[in-house]
Design an enzyme around this catalytic site. Sequence first.
Site, PDB file in Angstrom:
ATOM      1  N   GLU A  30       0.838  -1.217   0.000  1.00 14.06           N
ATOM      2  CA  GLU A  30       0.000   0.000   0.000  1.00 14.06           C
ATOM      3  C   GLU A  30       0.871   1.264   0.000  1.00 14.06           C
ATOM      4  O   GLU A  30       0.602   2.230   0.702  1.00 14.06           O
ATOM      5  CB  GLU A  30      -0.928  -0.059   1.231  1.00 14.06           C
ATOM      6  CG  GLU A  30      -2.187   0.764   1.166  1.00 14.06           C
ATOM      7  CD  GLU A  30      -3.016   0.559  -0.091  1.00 14.06           C
ATOM      8  OE1 GLU A  30      -3.194   1.539  -0.806  1.00 14.06           O
ATOM      9  OE2 GLU A  30      -3.478  -0.567  -0.333  1.00 14.06           O
TER      10      GLU A  30
HETATM   11  C1  LIG Z   1       2.270  -9.688   1.035  1.00 10.44           C
HETATM   12  C2  LIG Z   1       2.025  -8.674  -0.027  1.00 10.44           C
HETATM   13  C3  LIG Z   1       0.731  -8.394  -0.433  1.00 10.44           C
HETATM   14  C4  LIG Z   1       0.488  -7.504  -1.483  1.00 10.44           C
HETATM   15  N1  LIG Z   1      -0.784  -7.356  -1.963  1.00 10.44           N
HETATM   16  C5  LIG Z   1      -0.965  -6.648  -3.111  1.00 10.44           C
HETATM   17  C6  LIG Z   1      -2.241  -6.632  -3.762  1.00 10.44           C
HETATM   18  O1  LIG Z   1      -3.220  -7.229  -3.287  1.00 10.44           O
HETATM   19  N2  LIG Z   1      -2.361  -5.947  -4.927  1.00 10.44           N
HETATM   20  C7  LIG Z   1      -1.306  -5.292  -5.497  1.00 10.44           C
HETATM   21  O2  LIG Z   1      -1.472  -4.707  -6.547  1.00 10.44           O
HETATM   22  N3  LIG Z   1      -0.084  -5.290  -4.903  1.00 10.44           N
HETATM   23  C8  LIG Z   1       0.104  -5.951  -3.738  1.00 10.44           C
HETATM   24  N4  LIG Z   1       1.348  -5.969  -3.136  1.00 10.44           N
HETATM   25  C9  LIG Z   1       2.452  -5.298  -3.790  1.00 10.44           C
HETATM   26  C10 LIG Z   1       2.988  -4.105  -3.035  1.00 10.44           C
HETATM   27  O3  LIG Z   1       2.108  -3.034  -3.125  1.00 10.44           O
HETATM   28  C11 LIG Z   1       4.386  -3.836  -3.614  1.00 10.44           C
HETATM   29  O4  LIG Z   1       5.239  -4.831  -3.100  1.00 10.44           O
HETATM   30  C12 LIG Z   1       4.891  -2.455  -3.292  1.00 10.44           C
HETATM   31  O5  LIG Z   1       4.151  -1.506  -4.001  1.00 10.44           O
HETATM   32  C13 LIG Z   1       6.358  -2.300  -3.637  1.00 10.44           C
HETATM   33  O6  LIG Z   1       6.638  -2.735  -4.939  1.00 10.44           O
HETATM   34  P1  LIG Z   1       7.856  -3.747  -5.182  1.00 10.44           P
HETATM   35  O7  LIG Z   1       7.674  -4.901  -4.286  1.00 10.44           O
HETATM   36  O8  LIG Z   1       7.945  -4.006  -6.634  1.00 10.44           O
HETATM   37  O9  LIG Z   1       9.127  -2.967  -4.681  1.00 10.44           O
HETATM   38  P2  LIG Z   1       9.905  -1.800  -5.471  1.00 10.44           P
HETATM   39  O10 LIG Z   1       8.942  -0.833  -6.035  1.00 10.44           O
HETATM   40  O11 LIG Z   1      10.898  -2.414  -6.369  1.00 10.44           O
HETATM   41  O12 LIG Z   1      10.650  -1.084  -4.256  1.00 10.44           O
HETATM   42  C14 LIG Z   1      11.820  -1.634  -3.632  1.00 10.44           C
HETATM   43  C15 LIG Z   1      12.407  -0.580  -2.710  1.00 10.44           C
HETATM   44  O13 LIG Z   1      12.809   0.548  -3.484  1.00 10.44           O
HETATM   45  C16 LIG Z   1      12.197   1.730  -2.986  1.00 10.44           C
HETATM   46  N5  LIG Z   1      11.885   2.599  -4.125  1.00 10.44           N
HETATM   47  C17 LIG Z   1      11.145   2.287  -5.210  1.00 10.44           C
HETATM   48  N6  LIG Z   1      11.048   3.343  -6.014  1.00 10.44           N
HETATM   49  C18 LIG Z   1      11.733   4.349  -5.447  1.00 10.44           C
HETATM   50  C19 LIG Z   1      11.982   5.709  -5.779  1.00 10.44           C
HETATM   51  N7  LIG Z   1      11.491   6.247  -6.893  1.00 10.44           N
HETATM   52  N8  LIG Z   1      12.731   6.454  -4.931  1.00 10.44           N
HETATM   53  C20 LIG Z   1      13.207   5.930  -3.788  1.00 10.44           C
HETATM   54  N9  LIG Z   1      13.002   4.652  -3.411  1.00 10.44           N
HETATM   55  C21 LIG Z   1      12.264   3.879  -4.221  1.00 10.44           C
HETATM   56  C22 LIG Z   1      10.956   1.287  -2.259  1.00 10.44           C
HETATM   57  O14 LIG Z   1      10.570   2.226  -1.261  1.00 10.44           O
HETATM   58  C23 LIG Z   1      11.412  -0.042  -1.673  1.00 10.44           C
HETATM   59  O15 LIG Z   1      12.060   0.163  -0.450  1.00 10.44           O
HETATM   60  C24 LIG Z   1       1.585  -6.828  -2.061  1.00 10.44           C
HETATM   61  C25 LIG Z   1       2.883  -7.054  -1.599  1.00 10.44           C
HETATM   62  C26 LIG Z   1       3.110  -7.969  -0.608  1.00 10.44           C
HETATM   63  C27 LIG Z   1       4.537  -8.229  -0.188  1.00 10.44           C
END
Ligand SMILES: Cc1cc2nc3c(=O)[nH]c(=O)nc-3n(C[C@H](O)[C@H](O)[C@H](O)COP(=O)(O)OP(=O)(O)OC[C@H]3O[C@@H](n4cnc5c(N)ncnc54)[C@H](O)[C@@H]3O)c2cc1C
Length: 604
Positions: free
Chosen positions: A458
Amino acid sequence: MALRHTVDFLLYNWLSVQGLTERPRFADHSRETFDAVLDTCERIAREKYAPFNRTVDIEEPAFDGEKVILPACTQDAHDAYVQSGMLSAAQDEDIGGMQLPYTVEAAANAFFACASVSIGGGMLTVGNANLLMKHGSDLQKQVFALNEFNGRFAGTMCLSEPQAGSSLSDVATRATPDGDDHASDPLGPRYRLKGNKMWISTGDHELTENIIHLVLAKIPGADGKTIAGTKGISLFIVPKKLVDPQGQLTGERNDVALAGLNHKLGWRGTVNTLLNFGEGKYPVRGQAGAIGYLVGEPGKGLQCMFHMMNEARIGVGLAATMLGMAGYQASLDYAQNRTQGRPVGPAGKDPAQPPVRLIEHADIKRMLLAQKAYGEGALALGLYCARLVDDLHTGDEAQQHQAQWLLEVLTPIVKSWPSEWCLEANSLAIQIHGGYGYTRDFAVEQYWRDNRLNMIHEGTHGIQAMDLLGRKVLLEQGKGLKILGERMQATMALAYDATTQAHAQALQHAWQEVVETSHLAWQGDNPTLSLANAVPFMQAFGHTVLAWIWLDVALSSSGHDAADLGRRQACQFFYHYELPKIGAWLQVVRTRDATCVNMPEDAF
Ligand SMILES: Cc1cc2nc3c(=O)[nH]c(=O)nc-3n(C[C@H](O)[C@H](O)[C@H](O)COP(=O)(O)OP(=O)(O)OC[C@H]3O[C@@H](n4cnc5c(N)ncnc54)[C@H](O)[C@@H]3O)c2cc1C
């Protein structure tokens, strides 16, 4: 203090939610009807959720190639939740709802989060259906949303993709019109979707008759290209099983395939999936491509999703909070029963004396007070924000205006602050248990593992912080900050004795520093530097907001019983041990400290 006691105090004594019954929408309600909802949820949580929290952690969801298998207790809990009517609690009475204020709904749902956060209530289903009630066509509401509110169907939110998490502008799922008659489908303009959605919570299961996915995808133009950025994103209803305009299953499986389950650190009772849309595993009408119905206008998909943000983020914050509260209760109980060591000083030197209980040690009290300050403070903030959502929907013009601006600046905090500090509370709960806390024989390690998710989903911690410092505090020359500052002033003006006046002064100073720093961060013309320390800014902002919330709660706790005394002590703890931390956080923001930015990659 029992959780219910705290919830009742915050709802009725502090937030005066009974006053909401003066609004026409809630006129049929009273304290009695609110209590009845809280009683029911507390009972179901106690009977159907709490006893199975460990079961769902151990018996992770499994995929047998056909179906997702969940422990039987999950179905029982789900059915009890549906029967309670909570899925449609906030809806109009004429569609089967209770017209319950969101504040009471959020408080009632907190009992489930405390008992077993990952068995879960209906947050995603309700969020999905609420979105359709706002942006869907009449038939989409009838067929999809109403069947979610009555528990026949469940809902998901499909935003993330393997390569697009925080940056949703990069979603690669594509939607193309499905045949010449695509625009005239009664369920909405019909498209074929192809793409992969990662991390989808409750993405597949047998708990309900059907699953309604809300999917973000881009519609290519005539040249086959999509609009870059978030403007090109549209929103689609993609049912797992196809339905007719009467809402009956047609018997056709949509082309949505479960590619696999994610095996998580915690929150294991909730199935989490990688879904392949339109890969051809279940061809529909002889063709690969998942059938999806457009919601709202093309290109406005993310805006539709934003409609749900306030409530979704309050929901995540409250889940984090309740895990913090669960760990607090568990470690309080442990500290009151385990004996270890003797008092400091001469009385403790005699080994013939019996050992004392853990709670008699000052350091244990410190860790308990920290948990109480984090958990109850976060609960108060969550319910305060829920009350603002009620003002936004049912208040007069001035209340709506204020609520809208306050929610702009408080939403990143209500999501992130509990995610960070109630996780810290869980860590302290483990610490109080010593080695036992590090084993699976006690519940606290699971609370920590479950809570670790909340800083990630979220909107990650970092993304929330950039939203706060990069957008929210700047909107209309800091209008949200100004209104929040006025609320703080109103609280400070109520300080009535030396202690609360000292807190008020500290708050005044802290808030000034936060506001000043929000300007200083943006001096110069290097946004990379301005935002490099967005997280420390959010930490300082959050701690200041919590200091305000605690002072306000303490000012409503002037009685002489143990609960009032406990709240005043927790407030004092926050002012003496926590608020002073903001100095270090703000310093690097104010000076646009470049230590992190300048660190060369090869020096790591
Ligand atoms: C258990 C679980 C349930 C979930 N449920 C849902 C769901 O129901 N529906 C859905 O759509 N998604 C869901 N998600 C996805 C969740 O919203 C994403 O994991 C989250 O948005 C982060 O994306 P990512 O995992 O690709 O990490 P990334 O976006 O790759 O981020 C990795 C790290 O880099 C940092 N980062 C990324 N971009 C930047 C930037 N521009 N500047 C500085 N730092 C940055 C982030 O803060 C983070 O610390 C779920 C995730 C989990 C783990």
